[in-house]
Motif scaffolding. Sequence first.
Motif, PDB file in Angstrom:
ATOM      1  N   UNK A 226      15.781   9.966 -10.870  1.00 41.07           N
ATOM      2  CA  UNK A 226      14.831   9.010 -11.442  1.00 41.07           C
ATOM      3  C   UNK A 226      14.839   7.713 -10.650  1.00 41.07           C
ATOM      4  N   UNK A 227      16.019   7.238 -10.267  1.00 43.05           N
ATOM      5  CA  UNK A 227      16.120   6.004  -9.476  1.00 43.05           C
ATOM      6  C   UNK A 227      15.394   6.154  -8.149  1.00 43.05           C
ATOM      7  N   UNK A 228      15.529   7.327  -7.517  1.00 44.09           N
ATOM      8  CA  UNK A 228      14.836   7.567  -6.244  1.00 44.09           C
ATOM      9  C   UNK A 228      13.323   7.506  -6.441  1.00 44.09           C
ATOM     10  N   UNK A 229      12.834   8.122  -7.516  1.00 46.43           N
ATOM     11  CA  UNK A 229      11.394   8.093  -7.776  1.00 46.43           C
ATOM     12  C   UNK A 229      10.913   6.672  -8.075  1.00 46.43           C
ATOM     13  N   UNK A 230      11.673   5.937  -8.876  1.00 47.26           N
ATOM     14  CA  UNK A 230      11.296   4.553  -9.196  1.00 47.26           C
ATOM     15  C   UNK A 230      11.282   3.708  -7.925  1.00 47.26           C
ATOM     16  N   UNK A 231      12.267   3.907  -7.058  1.00 43.40           N
ATOM     17  CA  UNK A 231      12.316   3.163  -5.801  1.00 43.40           C
ATOM     18  C   UNK A 231      11.121   3.493  -4.911  1.00 43.40           C
ATOM     19  N   UNK A 232      10.778   4.787  -4.835  1.00 39.91           N
ATOM     20  CA  UNK A 232       9.621   5.193  -4.024  1.00 39.91           C
ATOM     21  C   UNK A 232       8.336   4.565  -4.551  1.00 39.91           C
ATOM     22  N   UNK A 233       8.168   4.580  -5.881  1.00 36.31           N
ATOM     23  CA  UNK A 233       6.985   3.943  -6.465  1.00 36.31           C
ATOM     24  C   UNK A 233       6.971   2.444  -6.167  1.00 36.31           C
ATOM     25  N   UNK A 234       8.135   1.810  -6.177  1.00 34.45           N
ATOM     26  CA  UNK A 234       8.205   0.362  -5.927  1.00 34.45           C
ATOM     27  C   UNK A 234       7.770   0.031  -4.500  1.00 34.45           C
ATOM     28  N   UNK A 235       8.230   0.828  -3.533  1.00 34.27           N
ATOM     29  CA  UNK A 235       7.798   0.603  -2.153  1.00 34.27           C
ATOM     30  C   UNK A 235       6.290   0.826  -2.010  1.00 34.27           C
ATOM     31  N   UNK A 236       5.758   1.858  -2.682  1.00 29.95           N
ATOM     32  CA  UNK A 236       4.320   2.109  -2.627  1.00 29.95           C
ATOM     33  C   UNK A 236       3.547   0.953  -3.250  1.00 29.95           C
ATOM     34  N   UNK A 237       4.048   0.422  -4.363  1.00 31.59           N
ATOM     35  CA  UNK A 237       3.385  -0.709  -5.027  1.00 31.59           C
ATOM     36  C   UNK A 237       3.271  -1.903  -4.079  1.00 31.59           C
ATOM     37  N   UNK A 238       4.365  -2.217  -3.405  1.00 34.31           N
ATOM     38  CA  UNK A 238       4.337  -3.372  -2.507  1.00 34.31           C
ATOM     39  C   UNK A 238       3.501  -3.107  -1.261  1.00 34.31           C
ATOM     40  N   UNK A 239       3.491  -1.872  -0.791  1.00 34.04           N
ATOM     41  CA  UNK A 239       2.635  -1.533   0.350  1.00 34.04           C
ATOM     42  C   UNK A 239       1.165  -1.681  -0.022  1.00 34.04           C
ATOM     43  N   UNK A 240       0.802  -1.204  -1.200  1.00 28.26           N
ATOM     44  CA  UNK A 240      -0.584  -1.330  -1.659  1.00 28.26           C
ATOM     45  C   UNK A 240      -0.958  -2.791  -1.887  1.00 28.26           C
ATOM     46  N   UNK A 241      -0.043  -3.567  -2.462  1.00 31.83           N
ATOM     47  CA  UNK A 241      -0.327  -4.986  -2.693  1.00 31.83           C
ATOM     48  C   UNK A 241      -0.516  -5.729  -1.375  1.00 31.83           C
ATOM     49  N   UNK A 242       0.317  -5.413  -0.377  1.00 24.82           N
ATOM     50  CA  UNK A 242       0.118  -6.008   0.940  1.00 24.82           C
ATOM     51  C   UNK A 242      -1.193  -5.565   1.566  1.00 24.82           C
ATOM     52  N   UNK A 243      -1.598  -4.320   1.311  1.00 25.53           N
ATOM     53  CA  UNK A 243      -2.868  -3.815   1.837  1.00 25.53           C
ATOM     54  C   UNK A 243      -4.049  -4.585   1.261  1.00 25.53           C
ATOM     55  N   UNK A 244      -3.944  -5.024   0.013  1.00 25.25           N
ATOM     56  CA  UNK A 244      -5.028  -5.820  -0.587  1.00 25.25           C
ATOM     57  C   UNK A 244      -5.249  -7.099   0.212  1.00 25.25           C
ATOM     58  N   UNK A 245      -4.159  -7.775   0.574  1.00 24.02           N
ATOM     59  CA  UNK A 245      -4.287  -8.992   1.395  1.00 24.02           C
ATOM     60  C   UNK A 245      -4.850  -8.663   2.773  1.00 24.02           C
ATOM     61  N   UNK A 246      -4.377  -7.562   3.369  1.00 27.20           N
ATOM     62  CA  UNK A 246      -4.835  -7.129   4.683  1.00 27.20           C
ATOM     63  C   UNK A 246      -6.347  -6.888   4.672  1.00 27.20           C
ATOM     64  N   UNK A 247      -6.825  -6.178   3.646  1.00 27.79           N
ATOM     65  CA  UNK A 247      -8.257  -5.863   3.546  1.00 27.79           C
ATOM     66  C   UNK A 247      -9.091  -7.111   3.264  1.00 27.79           C
ATOM     67  N   UNK A 248      -8.535  -8.063   2.531  1.00 33.31           N
ATOM     68  CA  UNK A 248      -9.255  -9.308   2.262  1.00 33.31           C
ATOM     69  C   UNK A 248      -9.430 -10.113   3.538  1.00 33.31           C
TER      70      UNK A 248
END
Length: 355
Positions: A226-248
């Motif tokens: 579960x910790x591995x899955x939560x960590x993977x989701x956390x990295x994806x969340x931050x990658x997507x959030x950074x992508x929002x700034x990149x696209x803007x």
Amino acid sequence: MTGRQPLPQAGAGGRYAQVGLGLAVSLLCLWLALRDMAPDAVLRSLRQAEPTWVALALLSVLLTNGAKAARWRLLFYPHHRHLPLRSLFAILLSGQAVSLAIPLRGGELVRAYLVGQRFGDSKARTLATVGVEKVIDLAMLALCVLILTPLLVTTGAAALTSRRTALTVVALFLLAGAIIGLLGRRHWLALARRLADRLPNQRGMRWIGLLDAALHGLDALRFPSVVIQVTAWSFLIWLLAGSTNFLTLLALHLPADWVVSFTLLAVLQAGVSVPSSPGKVGIFQYLCQLTLAWFGIAAVQGFAVGVLLYAVAPLTLMIAGGLALLWESWQLRREAPVAVAPWSGEPREPGEAPT
């Protein structure tokens, strides 16, 4: 559950002073951002925005929050399968809308209330899962700053890099607190029971029940898968959030760079916790302007990024979250709560056979 309860309300003490301080901070930031700038220059920059990139940035925001809902659902293990992802997504948006629109940080309470009313789960346990979210995001922010530090030595980002030690210490302190809570749950409950025996009536037992439920909210972290899955989701969340700034940045024809995008993300994550007006108007745009100035982007363009990014992210979340809150309120009136399976013994690793 036997009946509906009113939505939680923030305490009245200091409320007006906090709102007044927030308004003052926002007005000051707006004045600092616009004092040497012609508003029509900002409008010209915004008119040049590419609709395709703006649409992709909006999609990135929705995907980011979809990933947040999936991560939050995992934190309810082993009862997460009883919680529909679409409902948690709507509840997550509702809480974010409240936190953004009302400068009193009531979104967490709204999330706990809605989960409790819709699914009959413990509000204390739900608040514990939200707390775990905050600790993880703080750890991700500290990691982001640590990674960015050697890449920002040639910029004026000293205000960010100088905070890396404090962020790291706070993140480690909170993670240690979560670990201590997990490993010493029985000890804390036994200590709480001894203290409760000294309280009158049944008040002590009520507090023990709340503590037990809150500690159960940490149980997902006991299992490596579960910790591995939560960590993977956390990295994806931050990658997507950074992508929002990149696209803007791309939408406004500015040099899009991942270092710039994640630096802006880190500054906004740390900076919007400052008291401000409802919606974070003013401080959000000023932080964008200051951050992008470190990379040689003009004040007019930096402020335009702040305006467009605000429309793409916080404003969109407030609108979508407001609609989600109306939907959830309507659902509460027409449906009985779906009871989550009661706690029974120790949780098992995913896929592990019952003992």
